[in-house]
Write a protein that holds these residues in place. Structure first.
Motif, mmCIF file in Angstrom:
data_model
loop_
_atom_site.group_PDB
_atom_site.id
_atom_site.type_symbol
_atom_site.label_atom_id
_atom_site.label_comp_id
_atom_site.label_asym_id
_atom_site.label_seq_id
_atom_site.Cartn_x
_atom_site.Cartn_y
_atom_site.Cartn_z
ATOM 1 N N LYS A 2 -67.127 -17.334 89.647
ATOM 2 C CA LYS A 2 -66.481 -16.139 89.883
ATOM 3 C C LYS A 2 -66.867 -15.219 88.971
ATOM 4 C CE LYS A 2 -62.455 -17.934 92.320
ATOM 5 N NZ LYS A 2 -61.165 -17.882 92.210
ATOM 6 N N GLY A 3 -67.085 -13.883 89.128
ATOM 7 C CA GLY A 3 -67.285 -12.952 87.900
ATOM 8 C C GLY A 3 -67.086 -11.464 88.348
ATOM 9 N N LYS A 59 -74.642 -9.375 85.753
ATOM 10 C CA LYS A 59 -73.489 -9.482 85.002
ATOM 11 C C LYS A 59 -72.365 -10.467 85.562
ATOM 12 C CE LYS A 59 -74.159 -5.481 82.138
ATOM 13 N NZ LYS A 59 -73.862 -3.956 82.022
ATOM 14 N N ALA A 60 -72.146 -10.020 86.894
ATOM 15 C CA ALA A 60 -71.225 -10.743 87.695
ATOM 16 C C ALA A 60 -71.703 -12.217 87.856
ATOM 17 C CB ALA A 60 -70.818 -10.045 89.029
ATOM 18 N N CYS A 61 -72.794 -12.605 87.979
ATOM 19 C CA CYS A 61 -73.420 -13.925 87.921
ATOM 20 C C CYS A 61 -73.433 -14.873 86.752
ATOM 21 C CB CYS A 61 -74.863 -13.865 88.712
ATOM 22 S SG CYS A 61 -74.674 -13.374 90.333
ATOM 23 N N HIS A 62 -73.154 -13.848 85.738
ATOM 24 C CA HIS A 62 -73.157 -14.433 84.199
ATOM 25 C C HIS A 62 -74.599 -14.837 83.748
ATOM 26 C CE1 HIS A 62 -68.984 -14.384 84.175
ATOM 27 N NE2 HIS A 62 -68.824 -15.151 85.289
ATOM 28 N N VAL A 63 -75.628 -14.052 84.370
ATOM 29 C CA VAL A 63 -77.090 -14.061 83.977
ATOM 30 C C VAL A 63 -77.573 -12.952 83.013
ATOM 31 C CG1 VAL A 63 -77.649 -15.941 85.801
ATOM 32 C CG2 VAL A 63 -77.798 -13.531 86.039
ATOM 33 N N HIS A 89 -70.718 -13.698 99.015
ATOM 34 C CA HIS A 89 -69.586 -13.918 98.128
ATOM 35 C C HIS A 89 -69.429 -12.569 97.147
ATOM 36 C CE1 HIS A 89 -69.033 -18.102 99.443
ATOM 37 N NE2 HIS A 89 -70.539 -18.032 99.121
ATOM 38 N N ALA A 90 -70.339 -11.712 97.561
ATOM 39 C CA ALA A 90 -70.545 -10.384 96.598
ATOM 40 C C ALA A 90 -69.848 -9.097 97.018
ATOM 41 C CB ALA A 90 -71.564 -10.132 95.831
ATOM 42 N N HIS A 91 -69.128 -8.330 96.479
ATOM 43 C CA HIS A 91 -68.817 -7.167 97.094
ATOM 44 C C HIS A 91 -69.220 -6.017 95.914
ATOM 45 C CE1 HIS A 91 -66.178 -9.383 99.542
ATOM 46 N NE2 HIS A 91 -65.674 -10.079 98.363
ATOM 47 N N LEU A 107 -67.603 -11.119 92.263
ATOM 48 C CA LEU A 107 -68.300 -12.373 92.946
ATOM 49 C C LEU A 107 -67.117 -13.405 93.139
ATOM 50 C CD1 LEU A 107 -71.046 -13.379 93.778
ATOM 51 C CD2 LEU A 107 -71.446 -14.118 91.189
ATOM 52 N N GLU A 108 -67.180 -13.456 94.406
ATOM 53 C CA GLU A 108 -66.100 -14.542 94.563
ATOM 54 C C GLU A 108 -66.792 -15.983 95.127
ATOM 55 O OE1 GLU A 108 -62.341 -12.597 96.376
ATOM 56 O OE2 GLU A 108 -64.279 -12.293 97.778
ATOM 57 N N LYS A 109 -66.773 -17.046 94.261
ATOM 58 C CA LYS A 109 -67.357 -18.240 94.883
ATOM 59 C C LYS A 109 -66.423 -19.343 94.291
ATOM 60 C CE LYS A 109 -72.056 -17.293 95.189
ATOM 61 N NZ LYS A 109 -73.431 -17.409 94.673
#
Length: 109
Positions: A2-3, A59-63, A89-91, A107-109
């Motif tokens: 999640k992010g 950034k939401a994916c933490h990369v 999973h992304a908005h 990001l919702e995963k």
């Protein structure tokens, strides 16, 4: 995973006439849309929104920047005009104001 991610860009930093740069940022589908826009102002807003959106997504994916190619991340618009990412999973939300574009990704995963 999640992010959340957010990014803002000063549109004056972008060069819409540098096609190598534009193609580095936009996917082929996004580039087609970009070339059909009827004003440089609208092209600048579109490119800036996509740039900010893709940075916010990373950034939401933490990369970090470079872990994903900008042109491999695609942001299109649905029938109502709302932007969406090709990740179920992304908005995403994108906004423009004067010389800035900002994007927020959840990001919702």
């Amino acid at each position: 995973m999640k992010g959340i991610g957010v990014d803002i860009i000063d549109l004056e930093r972008l060069d819409i006439h540098n096609l190598n740069f534009v193609k580095h940022i936009l996917s082929p589908k996004e580039y087609q849309i970009f070339t059909k826009m009827n004003s440089p102002k609208r092209q600048l807003e579109f490119l800036g929104g996509r740039f900010a959106g893709k940075e916010a997504y990373m950034k939401a994916c933490h990369v970090g920047i470079g872990a994903m190619a900008f042109h491999d991340i695609e942001i299109l618009n649905d029938e109502s005009g709302a932007p969406y990412l090709h990740d179920s999973h992304a908005h995403i939300s994108i906004s423009h104001e004067n010389k800035y574009a900002i994007a927020f990704v959840l990001l919702e995963k």
